[in-house]
Design an enzyme around this catalytic site. Structure first.
Site, mmCIF file in Angstrom:
data_model
loop_
_atom_site.group_PDB
_atom_site.id
_atom_site.type_symbol
_atom_site.label_atom_id
_atom_site.label_comp_id
_atom_site.label_asym_id
_atom_site.label_seq_id
_atom_site.Cartn_x
_atom_site.Cartn_y
_atom_site.Cartn_z
ATOM 1 N N GLU A 74 -2.861 58.295 61.081
ATOM 2 C CA GLU A 74 -2.883 59.367 60.070
ATOM 3 C C GLU A 74 -2.289 60.646 60.683
ATOM 4 O OE1 GLU A 74 -6.980 60.395 59.392
ATOM 5 O OE2 GLU A 74 -6.575 61.514 57.550
ATOM 6 N N LYS B 202 -4.080 60.155 50.219
ATOM 7 C CA LYS B 202 -5.481 59.858 50.564
ATOM 8 C C LYS B 202 -6.424 60.321 49.463
ATOM 9 C CE LYS B 202 -8.663 60.557 54.493
ATOM 10 N NZ LYS B 202 -8.774 61.244 55.809
ATOM 11 N N VAL C 293 -13.243 60.014 63.672
ATOM 12 C CA VAL C 293 -14.166 60.764 64.514
ATOM 13 C C VAL C 293 -15.586 60.179 64.477
ATOM 14 C CG1 VAL C 293 -12.891 62.943 64.519
ATOM 15 C CG2 VAL C 293 -14.478 62.507 62.677
ATOM 16 N N CYS D 29 -7.788 56.471 56.826
ATOM 17 C CA CYS D 29 -8.994 56.862 57.555
ATOM 18 C C CYS D 29 -10.276 56.762 56.742
ATOM 19 C CB CYS D 29 -8.806 58.248 58.166
ATOM 20 S SG CYS D 29 -9.884 58.474 59.593
HETATM 21 C C1 ACM Z 1 -10.752 61.087 58.737
HETATM 22 O O1 ACM Z 1 -10.751 60.699 57.578
HETATM 23 N N1 ACM Z 1 -9.673 61.529 59.334
HETATM 24 C C2 ACM Z 1 -11.979 61.036 59.535
#
Ligand code: ACM
Length: 253
Positions: free
Chosen positions: A38, A109, A169, A142
């Site tokens: 990402e 996203k 994370v 992510c």
């Molecule tokens: C994330 O969605 N970059 C933790």
């Protein structure tokens, strides 16, 4: 068989050209499909809207898309990569699917994480499935992992392999993706980043590495380290993701 490569990197914030040249150095010339993290060109921790405006790209005229298209041409491969996008005055945390002929599709996203909510707009389209002929890829980014509906939607729409650019994370995703594979009978390829990104005035985030490729049976086929830039590879038969029958009485979908 499809050769899938996942490249785990450590982008430097704001250094788009340097980060792309680093990807080029790590690139593998024999893969059919290459998945990158990402926001792999910009880094993750934007501090303000000026930075978003400066570093996000309009994909109709994008240095990063052109660079990756050249890389796809040189290596005759498909690339999935996370890039910050600007479009009509809005900013998106997006992933591009690039072939040797250029940009095929973009996914924006849907489930923004933490401070991303300050800067980015959430994608409004369904999670993306792209038909590449011999196989179909799904794309999610992510934090989409925490919502099982995203992977389910991709599987229902025919994805054999879920490509998953990430900057993780939280510590749970790599294990959760084994479950996403089992519950949808799909392969997954998570490309995570490594390193810390401390920027003035905002949290110092540490990214969890351990990029991985999982099988349609929920096996971890290959896994990267916690803290090194590296490439991991798996040879997979995407047709194995198409039989969704557990037995003659039980169907997954
Ligand atoms: C994330 O969605 N970059 C933790």
């Amino acid at each position: 068989m499809i050769k899938v490569a996942v490249i785990q990197t450590n982008p430097i914030f704001g250094r788009i050209e340097k980060n792309l040249n680093n990807i080029k150095k790590l690139f593998l010339n024999s893969a059919d499909l290459v998945v990158l993290p990402e926001l792999c060109t910009t880094g993750y921790q934007f501090k303000n809207m000026d930075e978003i405006e400066k570093y996000s790209e309009d994909f109709t005229n994008s240095f990063s898309v052109d660079f990756l298209t050249f890389l796809a041409q040189e290596n005759n491969t498909i690339i999935v990569a996370g890039i910050a996008e600007k479009s009509n005055g809005k900013y998106y945390n997006s992933a591009v699917v690039i072939s040797p002929n250029g940009l095929l599709k973009t996914y924006r996203k849907i489930n923004l994480f933490y401070r991303e909510n300050i800067y980015f707009s959430s994608g409004k389209n369904e999670p993306l499935v792209v038909d590449l002929g011999a196989y179909k890829i799904g794309v999610m980014i992510c934090f989409d992992w925490i919502f099982p509906e995203v992977a389910r939607s991709l599987a229902k729409n025919g994805a054999d392999i879920i490509t998953h650019p990430a900057n993780l994370v939280l510590p749970f995703c790599q294990d959760a993706m084994l479950t996403r594979s089992i519950e949808n009978r799909v392969f997954t390829a998570t490309a995570n980043r490594i390193g810390n990104e401390a920027r003035d005035g905002i949290d110092d985030l540490k990214f969890t590495g351990k990029s991985q490729i999982t099988s349609h049976k929920g096996e971890r086929l290959t896994s990267a380290s916690l803290d090194s830039e590296e490439v991991i590879i798996a040879n997979i038969d995407p047709r194995k993701a198409r039989d969704k029958n557990i037995n003659k009485f039980n169907k997954l979908l």
